[in-house]
Motif scaffolding. Structure first.
Motif, PDB file in Angstrom:
ATOM      1  N   THR A   4      21.462 102.132  32.358  1.00 52.17           N
ATOM      2  CA  THR A   4      21.078 103.037  31.269  1.00 52.17           C
ATOM      3  C   THR A   4      19.728 102.672  30.678  1.00 52.17           C
ATOM      4  O   THR A   4      18.905 103.552  30.383  1.00 52.17           O
ATOM      5  N   TYR A  30      16.524 105.174  30.411  1.00 51.52           N
ATOM      6  CA  TYR A  30      15.917 105.494  29.122  1.00 51.52           C
ATOM      7  C   TYR A  30      14.425 105.159  29.134  1.00 51.52           C
ATOM      8  O   TYR A  30      13.607 105.904  28.593  1.00 51.52           O
ATOM      9  N   SER A  75      11.447 107.903  28.485  1.00 48.31           N
ATOM     10  CA  SER A  75      10.829 107.786  27.166  1.00 48.31           C
ATOM     11  C   SER A  75       9.309 107.942  27.208  1.00 48.31           C
ATOM     12  O   SER A  75       8.710 108.088  28.282  1.00 48.31           O
ATOM     13  N   LYS A 125      20.814 114.645  33.807  1.00 43.73           N
ATOM     14  CA  LYS A 125      20.713 113.502  32.895  1.00 43.73           C
ATOM     15  C   LYS A 125      20.687 113.942  31.432  1.00 43.73           C
ATOM     16  O   LYS A 125      20.551 113.104  30.541  1.00 43.73           O
ATOM     17  N   THR A 168      20.176 111.838  25.297  1.00 40.21           N
ATOM     18  CA  THR A 168      18.905 111.850  26.028  1.00 40.21           C
ATOM     19  C   THR A 168      18.088 113.120  25.819  1.00 40.21           C
ATOM     20  O   THR A 168      16.921 113.159  26.208  1.00 40.21           O
ATOM     21  N   PHE A 195      14.474 113.183  24.638  1.00 36.77           N
ATOM     22  CA  PHE A 195      13.393 112.800  25.541  1.00 36.77           C
ATOM     23  C   PHE A 195      12.730 114.028  26.159  1.00 36.77           C
ATOM     24  O   PHE A 195      11.559 113.986  26.542  1.00 36.77           O
TER      25      PHE A 195
END
Length: 300
Positions: A139, A143, A147, A180, A185, A188
């Motif tokens: 994870t 991320y 990001s 995803k 999330t 993002f």
């Protein structure tokens, strides 16, 4: 005749035949062997980073075969790290492998025309990112990959949309990204500074693409967006001017389907010389006129 020869090989007696040794797995390797393998992977990451970040490659050059192979190796080393030594995933991020692949796409988009070499590199980059998104379970790494607006820069990177192979890999990449999407999330993917949702707006721009597989993928992406049920994302999808044309296309598509259904019904009716069929046809014609008036009101 072959007895002495078989004896030398140890094959004259079945009990002397030794089974072929199986290659060692991560579970059977010693700590020292695993450490050595990790060191080799670390060096490979550094070498890939150095090559992909070289001035020649960043400027849009580099041998096609080596470039494609280097990008392919990125997916291999990332997946290996995820399964064998997750600590190396942070090394991949620190060495900027993902940034270097983004630069590959951006540098090739500056060319006046797309060459077969450019498209081959583009396809491999898109495929590598899709494989990583599908295969990596760490994870923190995912991320880090999503990001800093990186994912939106990647979506906006120029690709040859006139090349069918490139388009198919690009849409597959967008679909892998949409899988995803979660409540954790989705931020993002939203570019608040630009008031944009690049994953969604890019996907719906291909809504009426001539390739049916692309259209199916676009529908899957839009459904994945709605599946999250995020208030901010839904507000953008339903009310942003950037999405208005998509809903207009939906209405037009429904209108065309509605008209086609009426035509099929009329064609299926018997000859109008029979009273019952004439009445039925008249009813269908009136219904079509009523529907047309309704669509006209919607269009306005």
């Amino acid at each position: 005749m072959f007895g002495p020869f078989l004896t030398l090989l140890g094959l004259d007696d079945p009990s002397k035949t030794q089974p072929r040794p199986t290659p060692p797995t991560a579970a059977t390797k010693t700590a020292e062997e695993q450490s050595q393998e990790s060191d080799l992977k670390r060096k490979q990451i550094q070498q890939l980073s150095a090559y992909l970040n070289s001035p020649k490659v960043r400027g849009g050059g580099g041998a096609r075969k080596r470039l494609v192979e280097s990008v392919r190796q990125v997916s291999e080393v990332v997946i290996w790290s995820d399964r064998r030594n997750p600590e190396l995933l942070s090394v991949c991020i620190e060495m900027g492998l993902h940034q270097h692949m983004l630069t590959l796409l951006q540098s090739r988009g500056k060319q006046q025309r797309w060459s077969p070499s450019d498209n081959a590199v583009t396809v491999q980059v898109l495929q590598t990112f899709s494989i990583i998104l599908d295969s990596v379970s760490d994870t923190k790494f995912l991320y880090a990959l999503l990001s800093n607006n990186f994912v939106n820069q990647l979506i906006a990177a120029p690709v040859d949309m006139d090349n069918e192979e490139v388009v198919s890999y690009y849409v597959a990449f967008l679909k892998a990204l949409s899988l995803k999407l979660t409540a954790d999330t989705i931020h993002f993917f939203c570019n608040e500074r630009m008031d944009d949702f690049p994953l969604y707006t890019t996907a719906i721009s291909l809504f009426d693409h001539p390739d049916s597989m692309v259209r199916v993928a676009v529908r899957a992406i839009t459904l994945n967006v709605f599946r999250i049920n995020d208030p901010q994302a839904l507000d953008f999808v339903l009310h942003s001017p950037k999405c208005a044309s998509f809903w207009e296309q939906i209405v037009c598509a429904l209108k065309d389907s509605y008209d086609d259904a009426f035509r099929i019904l009329v064609d299926m009716l018997p000859s109008r010389q029979h009273g019952s069929s004439a009445v039925a046809t008249s009813q269908i014609d009136r219904a079509r006129m009523s529907a047309a008036q309704g669509w006209a009101a919607i269009d306005q």
